[in-house]
Design a protein around this motif. Structure first.
Motif, PDB file in Angstrom:
ATOM      1  N   VAL A 199     -59.063 -10.026 -11.495  1.00  0.00           N
ATOM      2  CA  VAL A 199     -60.507 -10.203 -11.463  1.00  0.00           C
ATOM      3  C   VAL A 199     -60.950 -10.232 -10.004  1.00  0.00           C
ATOM      4  N   ALA A 200     -61.958  -9.428  -9.686  1.00  0.00           N
ATOM      5  CA  ALA A 200     -62.483  -9.366  -8.319  1.00  0.00           C
ATOM      6  C   ALA A 200     -63.990  -9.579  -8.340  1.00  0.00           C
ATOM      7  N   LEU A 201     -64.483 -10.312  -7.364  1.00  0.00           N
ATOM      8  CA  LEU A 201     -65.912 -10.575  -7.238  1.00  0.00           C
ATOM      9  C   LEU A 201     -66.626  -9.305  -6.782  1.00  0.00           C
TER      10      LEU A 201
ATOM     11  N   VAL B 214     -71.240 -11.110 -11.003  1.00  0.00           N
ATOM     12  CA  VAL B 214     -70.643  -9.902 -11.566  1.00  0.00           C
ATOM     13  C   VAL B 214     -69.230  -9.772 -11.016  1.00  0.00           C
ATOM     14  N   VAL B 215     -68.274  -9.539 -11.912  1.00  0.00           N
ATOM     15  CA  VAL B 215     -66.879  -9.374 -11.525  1.00  0.00           C
ATOM     16  C   VAL B 215     -66.356  -8.048 -12.075  1.00  0.00           C
ATOM     17  N   SER B 216     -65.320  -7.558 -11.452  1.00  0.00           N
ATOM     18  CA  SER B 216     -64.602  -6.395 -11.952  1.00  0.00           C
ATOM     19  C   SER B 216     -63.303  -6.908 -12.554  1.00  0.00           C
ATOM     20  N   ILE B 217     -63.080  -6.587 -13.820  1.00  0.00           N
ATOM     21  CA  ILE B 217     -61.872  -7.022 -14.511  1.00  0.00           C
ATOM     22  C   ILE B 217     -60.994  -5.788 -14.701  1.00  0.00           C
ATOM     23  N   SER B 218     -59.793  -5.835 -14.132  1.00  0.00           N
ATOM     24  CA  SER B 218     -58.859  -4.710 -14.216  1.00  0.00           C
ATOM     25  C   SER B 218     -57.677  -5.098 -15.093  1.00  0.00           C
ATOM     26  N   TYR B 219     -57.322  -4.202 -15.986  1.00  0.00           N
ATOM     27  CA  TYR B 219     -56.193  -4.400 -16.882  1.00  0.00           C
ATOM     28  C   TYR B 219     -55.154  -3.337 -16.570  1.00  0.00           C
ATOM     29  N   THR B 220     -53.900  -3.747 -16.486  1.00  0.00           N
ATOM     30  CA  THR B 220     -52.822  -2.802 -16.269  1.00  0.00           C
ATOM     31  C   THR B 220     -51.918  -2.812 -17.484  1.00  0.00           C
TER      32      THR B 220
ATOM     33  N   VAL C 251     -48.463  -1.913 -18.762  1.00  0.00           N
ATOM     34  CA  VAL C 251     -47.163  -1.599 -18.180  1.00  0.00           C
ATOM     35  C   VAL C 251     -46.380  -0.616 -19.035  1.00  0.00           C
ATOM     36  N   GLY C 252     -46.608  -0.588 -20.330  1.00  0.00           N
ATOM     37  CA  GLY C 252     -45.840   0.284 -21.216  1.00  0.00           C
ATOM     38  C   GLY C 252     -46.412   1.683 -21.271  1.00  0.00           C
ATOM     39  N   GLY C 253     -45.787   2.481 -22.066  1.00  0.00           N
ATOM     40  CA  GLY C 253     -46.277   3.837 -22.281  1.00  0.00           C
ATOM     41  C   GLY C 253     -45.414   4.869 -21.614  1.00  0.00           C
ATOM     42  N   PRO C 254     -45.456   6.072 -22.126  1.00  0.00           N
ATOM     43  CA  PRO C 254     -44.585   7.128 -21.608  1.00  0.00           C
ATOM     44  C   PRO C 254     -45.030   7.712 -20.265  1.00  0.00           C
ATOM     45  N   PHE C 255     -46.268   7.454 -19.838  1.00  0.00           N
ATOM     46  CA  PHE C 255     -46.769   8.086 -18.625  1.00  0.00           C
ATOM     47  C   PHE C 255     -47.017   7.097 -17.498  1.00  0.00           C
ATOM     48  N   GLY C 256     -46.299   5.998 -17.476  1.00  0.00           N
ATOM     49  CA  GLY C 256     -46.470   5.053 -16.377  1.00  0.00           C
ATOM     50  C   GLY C 256     -47.382   3.902 -16.756  1.00  0.00           C
ATOM     51  N   SER C 257     -48.087   3.388 -15.772  1.00  0.00           N
ATOM     52  CA  SER C 257     -48.922   2.223 -16.027  1.00  0.00           C
ATOM     53  C   SER C 257     -50.382   2.523 -15.701  1.00  0.00           C
ATOM     54  N   PRO C 258     -51.129   2.969 -16.696  1.00  0.00           N
ATOM     55  CA  PRO C 258     -52.548   3.240 -16.478  1.00  0.00           C
ATOM     56  C   PRO C 258     -53.323   1.944 -16.288  1.00  0.00           C
ATOM     57  N   GLU C 259     -54.418   2.035 -15.589  1.00  0.00           N
ATOM     58  CA  GLU C 259     -55.246   0.874 -15.338  1.00  0.00           C
ATOM     59  C   GLU C 259     -56.659   1.140 -15.835  1.00  0.00           C
ATOM     60  N   TYR C 260     -57.269   0.116 -16.408  1.00  0.00           N
ATOM     61  CA  TYR C 260     -58.627   0.210 -16.892  1.00  0.00           C
ATOM     62  C   TYR C 260     -59.413  -0.921 -16.253  1.00  0.00           C
ATOM     63  N   ALA C 261     -60.615  -0.650 -15.787  1.00  0.00           N
ATOM     64  CA  ALA C 261     -61.446  -1.688 -15.168  1.00  0.00           C
ATOM     65  C   ALA C 261     -62.855  -1.621 -15.734  1.00  0.00           C
ATOM     66  N   SER C 262     -63.483  -2.791 -15.829  1.00  0.00           N
ATOM     67  CA  SER C 262     -64.876  -2.849 -16.260  1.00  0.00           C
ATOM     68  C   SER C 262     -65.579  -3.948 -15.480  1.00  0.00           C
ATOM     69  N   GLU C 263     -66.879  -3.760 -15.291  1.00  0.00           N
ATOM     70  CA  GLU C 263     -67.674  -4.793 -14.629  1.00  0.00           C
ATOM     71  C   GLU C 263     -68.306  -5.654 -15.710  1.00  0.00           C
TER      72      GLU C 263
END
Length: 155
Positions: free
Chosen positions: A89-91, A104-110, A112-124
């Motif tokens: 979480v980032a301010l 308002v914060v940015s929440i990033s989710y990583t 770790v699983g999956g066949p193509f590495g570790s994708p990241e998703y973020a939302s404000e």
């Protein structure tokens, strides 16, 4: 006469030494960086930082101390949402008015699983705060970090 393959030249040794020193300095900087600096707990951003730290740490009782009484109507009939394991979480911004504030914060989710590495998703997402008895308290938290203390689950 052909020069034999022998010791590497002095410039090459110097270049390798400089690269090794840069790598060492980089590792030291990363390892000594430490945790983020705590914000002033009397400010809206400091309240959100304390709340998020408690939620991510799994301490619902400590997180509840940052909530306004009857804080979030969404809690009626729901349990707290367990935060994702790999969350950051980032301010982003703070808007403070006389008796209310929005953080308002940015929440990033990583993932770790999956066949193509570790994708990241973020939302404000936004926290709503109210000034209650001279203290900033959270009146509404975003769903990914929602804590619902002392709520009964509807059948």
């Amino acid at each position: 006469m052909v020069k034999g393959v022998g010791r590497p030249g002095r410039p090459l040794v110097l270049l390798l030494g400089v690269i090794a020193a840069l790598v060492l300095v980089s590792v030291v900087v990363v390892l000594t960086r430490g945790a983020p600096k705590p914000l002033d707990s009397s400010t809206p951003a400091g309240v959100v930082q304390g709340y998020v730290t408690a939620v991510i740490g799994g301490d619902e009782a400590a997180a509840a101390d940052f909530l306004a009484p009857a804080a979030d109507a969404r809690c009626k009939g729901f349990e707290s949402v367990a935060p994702e394991r790999n969350i950051r979480v980032a301010l982003v911004s703070t808007t403070q008015r006389e008796s209310t504030a929005d953080v308002v914060v940015s929440i990033s989710y990583t993932n770790v699983g999956g066949p193509f590495g570790s994708p990241e998703y973020a939302s404000e997402e936004s926290f709503d705060l109210s000034l209650v008895g001279g203290r900033w308290l959270i009146s509404s938290a975003p769903w990914p970090l929602l804590v619902c203390p002392d709520t009964e689950i509807a059948p």
